[in-house]
Design a protein around this motif. Structure first.
Motif, short mmCIF file in Angstrom:
data_model
loop_
_atom_site.label_atom_id
_atom_site.label_comp_id
_atom_site.label_asym_id
_atom_site.label_seq_id
_atom_site.Cartn_x
_atom_site.Cartn_y
_atom_site.Cartn_z
N PRO A 365 0.84 -1.20 0.00
CA PRO A 365 0.00 0.00 0.00
C PRO A 365 0.88 1.26 0.00
O PRO A 365 2.00 1.25 0.51
N GLY A 366 0.39 2.32 -0.56
CA GLY A 366 1.10 3.58 -0.51
C GLY A 366 1.81 3.92 -1.81
O GLY A 366 1.80 3.15 -2.78
N HIS A 385 5.53 -0.99 9.23
CA HIS A 385 4.58 0.10 9.02
C HIS A 385 5.14 1.22 8.15
O HIS A 385 4.37 2.02 7.62
N THR A 386 6.47 1.27 8.01
CA THR A 386 7.10 2.38 7.31
C THR A 386 8.18 1.84 6.37
O THR A 386 8.82 0.83 6.67
N SER A 400 8.08 6.80 3.66
CA SER A 400 6.62 6.82 3.52
C SER A 400 6.01 5.72 4.37
O SER A 400 6.63 4.68 4.61
N SER A 401 4.79 5.94 4.82
CA SER A 401 4.08 4.90 5.57
C SER A 401 3.53 3.86 4.59
O SER A 401 3.28 4.16 3.42
N GLU A 403 0.66 2.73 4.13
CA GLU A 403 -0.78 2.93 4.22
C GLU A 403 -1.29 3.36 2.86
O GLU A 403 -0.59 4.06 2.11
N PRO A 404 -2.53 2.99 2.50
CA PRO A 404 -3.05 3.35 1.17
C PRO A 404 -3.04 4.84 0.90
O PRO A 404 -2.84 5.27 -0.25
N ASP A 405 -3.26 5.64 1.95
CA ASP A 405 -3.31 7.09 1.73
C ASP A 405 -1.98 7.77 2.05
O ASP A 405 -1.91 8.99 2.18
N GLY A 406 -0.91 7.00 2.17
CA GLY A 406 0.39 7.59 2.47
C GLY A 406 0.89 8.43 1.32
O GLY A 406 0.54 8.24 0.16
#
Length: 610
Positions: A365-366, A385-386, A400-401, A403-406
């Motif tokens: 993700p990201g 996580h990162t 960047s994280s 995460e999908p919205d990173g």
């Protein structure tokens, strides 16, 4: 010491005999010494590593000086706990002052023994000096710490004939013991003691981080008791400045305690002196954790430990589950995923339990999984996580994280190196969440660390750096860092201690982890005190091998050969397969007991979290 000595000496009939008595092996102390003439490389009685304890024979009546020397050297490699048999070859004064525990000198092929030049005269008939010589490989100091060594070894041993008894005995000798490499490997074993990082805790949980401190103990001489005593004494001097022990200063085994061993339920009771009598429950739990982590790599079946104070009073007990909850150590952390770059330079991941093909690898993700920036190398934080990624030309480092919205944002570090090979290294995370990277720009080479991966890059000083950093991997504990350092066209693998005085962190007291490897092309941490490295053996060919952080040789087979290795990834959890990027086969991995298997033909830059 026969495995370490070569040719020359002729055997005396009937002297090279091994006896099996009550499960122990008694070695003749007078084997393989010539009756007269020069003494060359001395052969001793060959023996197999059967697991039984081995003892040398005491000196025979009217033994010749050559037999005294042979018997003494053989006794140094026996399993006599206090070297009592070896002392029988010494005069009373020499036996009283000799300290065999002070050091062990390891030679390439064992000591050669030759008579020194003797002066003429009546007095010379009753004295004799021998020279022990060889090529040094390593030393083990009084703290049981191993250090590679080189150069020649040369020491004198003086013998005298007692005026009353007429018996030859050694009356002057160097402190410590000396033996060949093969004898050392048979008689000693490496064990990692565990302490806690002084200033590192796990970012997500706040747990203390365990740090491995390898030492060598005599493998068949009450090893559990030896290791416990060593742990209680404290860390080795190299690691000491950056770790702490939960045992109160002065804590020791209760007087007279020896022969520590797990009971039939694999539980171990450790009786301590009064220094530990007043510890609280939390501190006692940490003490038991240190013991359990330490002893489980010596006795893997150990289930629990119980600490006792004076009078047998129970202080606390702890099992493996409790120890894992009390502290964090890297070898117990199984990563969820393997990460690598696919043919489109996107970051993808594959569950560690998945099969060998790349079909199940999916983009993370990201932004880095979406391919917003073409990458050349990556590092994923230990909590997964990162991610930190260096772009394909090596110029910029992004964080960047996962995460999908990173979002990607601006680079956190940039290099001005002209050649891509002279720009940023692959980044590396520790368990505290700090991120490390080196800039290889020859005009201004630098090593950086970033708090939590997002803090301002802080330049790390390396005062003893013998060249330019080409690669960097920080240990999970955050107090040790592995560096590939280049000088005069050769690369060496060095381990440094990370100290932080509050002004600027520093990497100090660099030492070699692979003294016989040069042209290091890839390396990774592969255990709490182990790395895997790919390099050129001096005068040989490229090979892949496991190495200890103290530079000692590991027992067991090396990984299967693989050509064209550019990058390698290992987890501190040794159950997880080794992974590599080969210019020939792409991303491949090596499951236990199998051959290399292709993961992704177009993949590059594989990493596990860290």
């Amino acid at each position: 010491m026969g495995d370490d000595r070569e040719g020359g000496a002729r055997h005396r009939p009937g002297r090279a005999v091994a006896y099996a008595v009550c499960g122990a092996v008694l070695l003749s102390g007078c084997a393989s010494m010539p009756d007269s003439g020069d003494l060359r490389d001395v052969e001793s009685t060959p023996r197999q590593d059967t697991g039984v304890r081995v003892f040398a024979m005491p000196p025979a009546e009217d033994a010749e000086p050559s037999e005294i020397m042979q018997g003494f050297l053989e006794a140094l490699t026996s399993d006599d706990p206090e070297y009592d048999t070896a002392r029988k070859y010494l005069t009373a004064d020499a036996a009283r002052t000799w300290r065999p525990e002070r050091s062990a000198t390891v030679l390439a092929n064992g000591p050669s023994v030759v008579p020194d030049h003797q002066p003429a005269g009546r007095e010379a008939a009753d004295t004799l000096t021998y020279v022990l010589a060889g090529t040094r490989v390593a030393t083990v100091d009084a703290q049981q710490a191993y250090a590679p060594a080189d150069g020649s070894y040369r020491n004198r041993v003086h013998l005298a004939k007692d005026a009353k008894s007429g018996q030859w005995r050694i009356d002057s000798l160097p402190q410590g013991v000396v033996m060949g490499k093969t004898d050392f490997q048979r008689n000693y074993t490496s064990v990692s003691k565990y302490y806690f990082a002084s200033h590192t805790t796990v970012r997500t949980t706040g747990e203390p981080v365990a740090v491995a401190d390898p030492v060598f103990v005599r493998s068949k001489v009450d090893p559990v008791t030896q290791v416990v005593r060593s742990l209680l004494t404290g860390p080795t001097s190299w690691l000491g400045p950056v770790v702490r022990s939960s045992f109160p200063t002065g804590t020791a085994l209760r007087k007279g305690v020896s022969g520590l061993a797990p009971d039939d339920r694999n539980n171990l009771t450790v009786p301590l002196n009064a220094k530990a009598a007043r510890v609280g429950s939390d501190r006692c739990t940490e003490m038991a954790t240190q013991l359990l982590f330490t002893l489980r790599n010596l006795t893997p079946t150990l289930e629990s430990v119980e600490l006792q104070g004076p009078g047998g009073r129970r202080l606390c007990d702890l099992d493996e589950e409790g120890a894992e909850a009390a502290a964090w150590h890297a070898s117990a952390q199984r990563p969820d995923n393997l990460y690598f770059l696919d043919g489109k330079h996107r970051l993808v991941r594959l569950p560690t339990g998945a099969g060998g093909t790349g079909t199940s690898a999916v983009p993370v993700p990201g932004p880095l999984g979406r391919g917003e920036r073409q990458l050349g190398s990556v590092a994923v934080s230990r909590d997964e996580h990162t991610v930190a990624g260096v772009d394909a030309d090596g110029r910029n480092l992004y964080v960047s994280s996962l995460e999908p919205d990173g979002s990607l944002g601006n680079p956190v570090v940039s290099s001005l190196g002209v050649d891509p090979k002279d720009r940023l290294t692959t980044p590396s995370w520790d368990a505290g969440g700090d991120l490390w990277v080196a800039d290889r720009d020859p005009r201004d080479p630098k090593l950086f660390v970033m708090d939590q991966g997002v803090g301002k890059p802080v330049r790390v000083t390396v005062p003893e750096l013998p060249g330019r950093i080409r690669d960097v991997r920080v240990a999970a504990d955050g107090v040790r860092v592995a560096l590939v350092v280049e000088k005069d066209g050769k690369q060496s693998l060095l381990i440094g201690r990370v100290e932080d005085s509050g002004e600027r962190p520093a990497v100090v007291e660099l030492r070699s982890a692979a003294p016989d490897l040069e042209q290091i092309t890839a390396m990774s941490w592969a255990g709490d005190s182990r790395l895997v490295a790919v390099g050129l053996e001096q005068g040989g060919v490229h090979q892949m091998r496991y190495v200890q952080v103290d530079g000692s040789t590991l027992e067991g087979p090396a990984p299967a050969a693989l050509s064209g290795v550019v990058a390698i990834a290992a987890s501190e959890d040794e159950r997880v397969p080794l992974v590599a990027y080969s210019e020939v086969d792409g991303v491949v991995r090596l499951p236990s007991g199998a051959q290399w298997q292709k993961v992704d033909k177009d993949g590059t830059a594989p990493v596990y979290p860290g």
